[in-house]
Design a protein around this motif. Structure first.
Motif, PDB file in Angstrom:
ATOM      1  N   TYR A 113      47.673  38.890  -8.295  1.00 47.65           N
ATOM      2  CA  TYR A 113      48.607  39.853  -7.692  1.00 47.65           C
ATOM      3  C   TYR A 113      49.166  40.765  -8.768  1.00 47.65           C
ATOM      4  CZ  TYR A 113      49.122  37.872  -3.002  1.00 47.65           C
ATOM      5  OH  TYR A 113      48.910  37.464  -1.718  1.00 47.65           O
ATOM      6  N   GLN A 114      49.229  42.034  -8.470  1.00 54.80           N
ATOM      7  CA  GLN A 114      49.888  42.968  -9.364  1.00 54.80           C
ATOM      8  C   GLN A 114      50.683  43.903  -8.469  1.00 54.80           C
ATOM      9  OE1 GLN A 114      47.649  45.581 -12.178  1.00 54.80           O
ATOM     10  NE2 GLN A 114      47.206  43.657 -13.226  1.00 54.80           N
ATOM     11  N   ASN A 115      51.997  43.866  -8.527  1.00 57.29           N
ATOM     12  CA  ASN A 115      52.855  44.649  -7.632  1.00 57.29           C
ATOM     13  C   ASN A 115      52.450  44.458  -6.166  1.00 57.29           C
ATOM     14  OD1 ASN A 115      54.040  45.716  -9.941  1.00 57.29           O
ATOM     15  ND2 ASN A 115      52.524  47.374 -10.017  1.00 57.29           N
ATOM     16  N   LYS A 116      52.338  43.209  -5.787  1.00 55.31           N
ATOM     17  CA  LYS A 116      52.012  42.840  -4.393  1.00 55.31           C
ATOM     18  C   LYS A 116      50.635  43.323  -3.918  1.00 55.31           C
ATOM     19  CE  LYS A 116      56.783  42.488  -2.960  1.00 55.31           C
ATOM     20  NZ  LYS A 116      57.904  43.225  -2.423  1.00 55.31           N
ATOM     21  N   LYS A 117      49.841  43.765  -4.870  1.00 55.10           N
ATOM     22  CA  LYS A 117      48.495  44.211  -4.511  1.00 55.10           C
ATOM     23  C   LYS A 117      47.506  43.225  -5.141  1.00 55.10           C
ATOM     24  CE  LYS A 117      45.880  48.490  -4.705  1.00 55.10           C
ATOM     25  NZ  LYS A 117      45.707  49.730  -5.427  1.00 55.10           N
ATOM     26  N   VAL A 118      46.418  42.964  -4.447  1.00 56.62           N
ATOM     27  CA  VAL A 118      45.418  42.059  -5.002  1.00 56.62           C
ATOM     28  C   VAL A 118      44.484  42.850  -5.918  1.00 56.62           C
ATOM     29  CG1 VAL A 118      43.508  40.501  -4.461  1.00 56.62           C
ATOM     30  CG2 VAL A 118      45.529  40.538  -3.010  1.00 56.62           C
ATOM     31  N   ILE A 119      44.460  42.445  -7.190  1.00 53.12           N
ATOM     32  CA  ILE A 119      43.668  43.192  -8.175  1.00 53.12           C
ATOM     33  C   ILE A 119      42.534  42.317  -8.699  1.00 53.12           C
ATOM     34  CG2 ILE A 119      43.725  44.349 -10.436  1.00 53.12           C
ATOM     35  CD1 ILE A 119      45.328  45.890  -8.441  1.00 53.12           C
ATOM     36  N   LEU A 120      41.354  42.913  -8.782  1.00 55.97           N
ATOM     37  CA  LEU A 120      40.187  42.185  -9.229  1.00 55.97           C
ATOM     38  C   LEU A 120      39.775  42.652 -10.624  1.00 55.97           C
ATOM     39  CD1 LEU A 120      37.645  41.437  -6.508  1.00 55.97           C
ATOM     40  CD2 LEU A 120      37.033  41.226  -8.898  1.00 55.97           C
ATOM     41  N   SER A 121      39.568  41.722 -11.530  1.00 57.79           N
ATOM     42  CA  SER A 121      39.110  42.110 -12.862  1.00 57.79           C
ATOM     43  C   SER A 121      37.595  42.046 -12.916  1.00 57.79           C
ATOM     44  CB  SER A 121      39.702  41.166 -13.911  1.00 57.79           C
ATOM     45  OG  SER A 121      38.862  41.093 -15.030  1.00 57.79           O
ATOM     46  N   GLU A 122      36.994  43.212 -13.132  1.00 55.64           N
ATOM     47  CA  GLU A 122      35.533  43.280 -13.147  1.00 55.64           C
ATOM     48  C   GLU A 122      34.946  42.455 -14.293  1.00 55.64           C
ATOM     49  OE1 GLU A 122      32.216  46.543 -13.654  1.00 55.64           O
ATOM     50  OE2 GLU A 122      33.988  47.371 -12.652  1.00 55.64           O
ATOM     51  N   THR A 143      21.244  42.168 -12.495  1.00 57.54           N
ATOM     52  CA  THR A 143      21.753  41.036 -13.277  1.00 57.54           C
ATOM     53  C   THR A 143      22.711  40.172 -12.471  1.00 57.54           C
ATOM     54  OG1 THR A 143      23.459  42.504 -14.109  1.00 57.54           O
ATOM     55  CG2 THR A 143      21.577  42.141 -15.541  1.00 57.54           C
ATOM     56  N   GLY A 144      23.284  40.738 -11.445  1.00 57.07           N
ATOM     57  CA  GLY A 144      24.241  39.965 -10.660  1.00 57.07           C
ATOM     58  C   GLY A 144      25.036  40.889  -9.771  1.00 57.07           C
ATOM     59  N   TYR A 145      26.157  40.394  -9.284  1.00 53.70           N
ATOM     60  CA  TYR A 145      26.976  41.168  -8.358  1.00 53.70           C
ATOM     61  C   TYR A 145      28.433  41.127  -8.802  1.00 53.70           C
ATOM     62  CZ  TYR A 145      22.847  41.124  -5.460  1.00 53.70           C
ATOM     63  OH  TYR A 145      21.576  41.316  -5.002  1.00 53.70           O
ATOM     64  N   LYS A 146      29.166  42.156  -8.459  1.00 49.41           N
ATOM     65  CA  LYS A 146      30.602  42.171  -8.741  1.00 49.41           C
ATOM     66  C   LYS A 146      31.332  42.402  -7.428  1.00 49.41           C
ATOM     67  CE  LYS A 146      30.462  42.049 -13.332  1.00 49.41           C
ATOM     68  NZ  LYS A 146      30.939  40.855 -14.049  1.00 49.41           N
ATOM     69  N   ALA A 147      32.462  41.729  -7.266  1.00 53.98           N
ATOM     70  CA  ALA A 147      33.246  41.877  -6.041  1.00 53.98           C
ATOM     71  C   ALA A 147      34.066  43.166  -6.089  1.00 53.98           C
ATOM     72  CB  ALA A 147      34.163  40.679  -5.882  1.00 53.98           C
ATOM     73  N   VAL A 148      34.138  43.839  -4.944  1.00 60.51           N
ATOM     74  CA  VAL A 148      34.954  45.049  -4.829  1.00 60.51           C
ATOM     75  C   VAL A 148      35.827  44.914  -3.586  1.00 60.51           C
ATOM     76  CG1 VAL A 148      34.917  47.562  -4.508  1.00 60.51           C
ATOM     77  CG2 VAL A 148      33.179  46.471  -5.940  1.00 60.51           C
ATOM     78  N   ILE A 149      37.118  45.214  -3.716  1.00 61.15           N
ATOM     79  CA  ILE A 149      38.051  45.058  -2.600  1.00 61.15           C
ATOM     80  C   ILE A 149      38.235  46.380  -1.864  1.00 61.15           C
ATOM     81  CG2 ILE A 149      40.441  44.483  -1.951  1.00 61.15           C
ATOM     82  CD1 ILE A 149      40.531  42.674  -4.427  1.00 61.15           C
ATOM     83  N   ASP A 150      38.182  46.296  -0.540  1.00 60.99           N
ATOM     84  CA  ASP A 150      38.457  47.481   0.274  1.00 60.99           C
ATOM     85  C   ASP A 150      39.935  47.427   0.673  1.00 60.99           C
ATOM     86  OD1 ASP A 150      38.686  49.479   2.079  1.00 60.99           O
ATOM     87  OD2 ASP A 150      37.491  48.504   3.653  1.00 60.99           O
ATOM     88  N   TYR A 151      40.740  48.282   0.052  1.00 57.59           N
ATOM     89  CA  TYR A 151      42.192  48.202   0.272  1.00 57.59           C
ATOM     90  C   TYR A 151      42.642  48.697   1.640  1.00 57.59           C
ATOM     91  CZ  TYR A 151      42.618  46.692  -4.516  1.00 57.59           C
ATOM     92  OH  TYR A 151      42.505  45.967  -5.658  1.00 57.59           O
ATOM     93  N   ASP A 152      41.769  49.402   2.368  1.00 59.38           N
ATOM     94  CA  ASP A 152      42.139  49.844   3.712  1.00 59.38           C
ATOM     95  C   ASP A 152      42.312  48.668   4.657  1.00 59.38           C
ATOM     96  OD1 ASP A 152      42.084  52.413   2.899  1.00 59.38           O
ATOM     97  OD2 ASP A 152      40.036  52.814   3.565  1.00 59.38           O
ATOM     98  N   THR A 153      41.512  47.606   4.401  1.00 56.18           N
ATOM     99  CA  THR A 153      41.579  46.468   5.313  1.00 56.18           C
ATOM    100  C   THR A 153      42.235  45.235   4.694  1.00 56.18           C
ATOM    101  OG1 THR A 153      39.340  45.892   4.661  1.00 56.18           O
ATOM    102  CG2 THR A 153      39.576  47.188   6.672  1.00 56.18           C
ATOM    103  N   CYS A 154      42.411  45.217   3.365  1.00 55.00           N
ATOM    104  CA  CYS A 154      42.965  44.040   2.684  1.00 55.00           C
ATOM    105  C   CYS A 154      44.406  43.814   3.122  1.00 55.00           C
ATOM    106  CB  CYS A 154      42.908  44.244   1.173  1.00 55.00           C
ATOM    107  SG  CYS A 154      43.736  42.948   0.226  1.00 55.00           S
ATOM    108  N   SER A 155      44.719  42.563   3.562  1.00 52.84           N
ATOM    109  CA  SER A 155      46.089  42.270   4.006  1.00 52.84           C
ATOM    110  C   SER A 155      46.922  41.686   2.872  1.00 52.84           C
ATOM    111  CB  SER A 155      46.030  41.281   5.172  1.00 52.84           C
ATOM    112  OG  SER A 155      45.555  40.030   4.696  1.00 52.84           O
ATOM    113  N   ALA A 156      46.322  41.578   1.691  1.00 57.14           N
ATOM    114  CA  ALA A 156      46.995  41.019   0.511  1.00 57.14           C
ATOM    115  C   ALA A 156      47.474  39.588   0.754  1.00 57.14           C
ATOM    116  CB  ALA A 156      48.140  41.918   0.053  1.00 57.14           C
TER     117      ALA A 156
END
Lengths: 290, 284
Positions: free
Chosen positions: A85-94, A57-70
């Motif tokens: 941003y949530q507590n300096k972390k980039v959060i994705l809402s599915e 049906t489509g695609y959803k984005a997923v963040i890899d936090y090991d490499t994410c520089s925020a």
């Protein structure tokens, strides 16, 4: 090929019950259940599926936090307010992610990948009067319009291969993307309405849509005796608009009785007033071809 | 507090339940808003009408390609995840299919030649209506022929006063318009009917709500039709049965004329008041 679509705008007016009746009157026919959101026709027709296929049906984005520089660049680019941003972390809402892939393309750290949503399925099978194509959209997934296209295309292919003339399409409610996909290129539309202010309002909107798509429409008033006055009003309005009203089906509890037995009303109570009216409607639908 | 009234199957009585809940809340003096989120077929105003005091058009951006500046590289078409840009390399043909565009902006980022700008396309209207001193209706209404009502629904929900008790009359189904509505709610009231179709669609909606972790309960409408399977299923899954509304031709008649049952029948008014109390208790 004769593609008859059953629509209503408003939900619960009796699209599926009428489609089931047509599907068990015509022989042989190919049936396409295009209400992929809430498919019910299979409950009555009980097809024996000979294949099941996966639908993306489509695609959803997923963040890899090991490499994410925020860095938050993705937040700036996302137009669906799906990233924050949530507590300096980039959060994705599915839930909010629309699958446009833009974030994965602009991410300087290449930390976002797109994962396919592949839980939806579609099926082809045989039932007592012919062939049936239906689908199941996975909960919360998008692109029901595209899935409708898949169902319709396969129904056409099937009908063509088996030399079947008639395709019956059970349409979704509303007037949005799955309805547009269902109605495009159909030979004629049967609009099932009910005598209520809401039913009447929704009838006008769906007729506007079918007329935009140049699909000839015919109206059936279901549960017509629940409010004779509004049935009159609808009939009068249709006459003015030159839209044929090809049947008025009285309210009948046997529709539910039939459903409980996995049968259509014409199979369960062929002698009932409702069944007789539906047979008359089916005959006139077929006469319209000539 | 935000409560969505929803159902997988259409025509089970979402609007019936939400308009009557609105009516009893208003009469009890609770500040209340009812948002009609069924933007494809909005019906709330068939039952409750008021003066429109605020109305706005909802648009989305769609790309416009300037073929003078375009080098026909096709990158915008590659970037588009919705097949909204048709590109035929050999023929120097490029065209935007506005209906398929989701307003994501990817094509704009893709184009290095400044050949893409954006213009506004009308999707629908959001109208706010005054019903009483502390009662309003907000209607989301999509234009006929628009593919997705979601942006209109989202705007309508945003307009609601957050201090008011808010009801969302949800669109049917379990896909994007439904998700856009219920995901904004604290609690969902699923309306079903005790038939095989009703149960089948109830299972789908319940599964969807569980996936996105939103609590819910069930109202069985047209009780007495069909069989007991819905009740058995609710029981087995520990889902609260919030209320039962019997099948009754008189109720159907009142509904069909756009009248409110709670306004016409003292007994039902008390039942809707009871339902409202139950919902408020479960939602907090």
């Amino acid at each position: 090929m004769n593609e008859i679509i059953i629509l209503s705008g408003k939900g619960g007016t009796g699209k599926t019950s009428l489609s089931a009746a047509f599907a068990t009157l015509g022989k042989p026919v190919t049936v396409a259940d295009c209400d992929v959101d809430a498919a019910n026709l299979y409950l009555i027709l009980q097809p024996e599926n000979y294949f099941e296929k996966r639908f993306i049906t489509g695609y959803k984005a997923v963040i890899d936090y090991d490499t994410c520089s925020a860095c938050g660049l993705c937040i700036d680019y996302c137009r669906f307010e799906a990233i924050a941003y949530q507590n300096k972390k980039v959060i994705l809402s599915e839930i909010s992610c629309d699958g446009c892939k833009l974030c994965s393309r602009i991410c300087p750290c290449q930390s976002i990948r797109m994962v396919a949503s592949d839980k939806s399925r579609w099926y082809a099978g045989i039932y007592r009067n012919g062939f049936m194509v239906h689908a199941r959209l996975a909960p919360g997934e998008e692109n029901s319009g595209k899935l409708v296209n898949v169902v319709r295309e396969h129904a056409r292919k099937m009908a063509h291969e088996k030399g079947i003339e008639t395709i019956i399409i059970d349409g979704p409610p509303g007037i949005g993307c799955p309805v547009i996909s269902s109605v495009t290129g159909a030979s004629k539309a049967i609009i099932v309405t009910e005598p209520s202010n809401s039913g009447f309002h929704d009838l006008k909107r769906i007729l506007e849509l079918t007329s935009n798509f140049k699909v000839r429409s015919y109206v059936v008033i279901n549960k017509s005796d629940l409010n004779e006055d509004i049935t009159e009003q609808i009939t009068g309005w249709c006459a003015e608009m030159k839209i044929p009203v090809i049947g008025k089906i009285p309210f009948d509890k046997q529709f539910v009785g039939a459903m409980l037995q996995c049968k259509s009303i014409v199979e369960w109570a062929p002698g009932s007033e409702a069944s007789k009216e539906i047979m008359k409607i089916w005959n006139s639908v077929n006469d319209l071809n000539q | 507090m935000k409560i969505a009234i929803a159902s997988g199957k259409g025509g089970t009585g979402k609007t019936f339940v939400s308009t009557n809940l609105f009516e009893v809340a208003q009469k009890t003096g609770i500040p209340v808003t009812l948002v009609d989120c069924d933007a494809e077929e909005p019906n709330v105003t068939e039952f409750i009408d008021g003066d429109v005091f605020y109305s706005r058009t909802i648009t989305q951006k769609v790309p416009v390609i300037n073929t003078e500046q375009c080098v026909f590289c096709g990158k915008c078409s590659d970037y588009c995840s919705y097949n909204a840009i048709v590109f035929v390399p050999g023929n120097r043909f490029i065209k935007v299919v506005e209906d398929l565009c989701h307003d994501c902006g990817a094509c704009l980022v893709a184009c290095r030649y400044g050949a893409i700008t954006e213009e506004r396309k009308l999707l629908g209207m959001v109208k706010s209506m005054y019903i009483g001193p502390h009662a309003e209706i907000i209607e989301a209404r999509a234009e006929v022929g628009v593919y997705s009502p979601v942006p209109v629904i989202k705007k309508a929900i945003k307009e609601a006063n957050s201090r008011y008790l808010t009801f969302f009359d949800s669109p049917p189904g379990i896909s994007c318009p439904f998700i856009a509505t219920v995901s904004q709610a604290d609690f969902v009231v699923l309306v079903t009917e005790p038939t095989p179709f009703g149960l089948n669609d109830l299972k789908l909606s319940a599964e969807t709500l569980r996936e996105i972790s939103i609590p819910f309960g069930v109202v069985v409408n047209r009780a007495g039709l069909g069989n007991r399977e819905v009740y058995d299923w609710l029981d087995k899954n520990g889902i609260p049965l919030l209320a039962e509304i019997p099948f009754d031709r008189e109720i159907a008649r009142i509904y069909s004329q756009g009248r409110l049952l709670a306004e016409e029948d003292e007994n039902y008014r008390r039942q809707f008041e009871e339902l409202l109390r139950t919902i408020k208790k479960l939602a907090t």
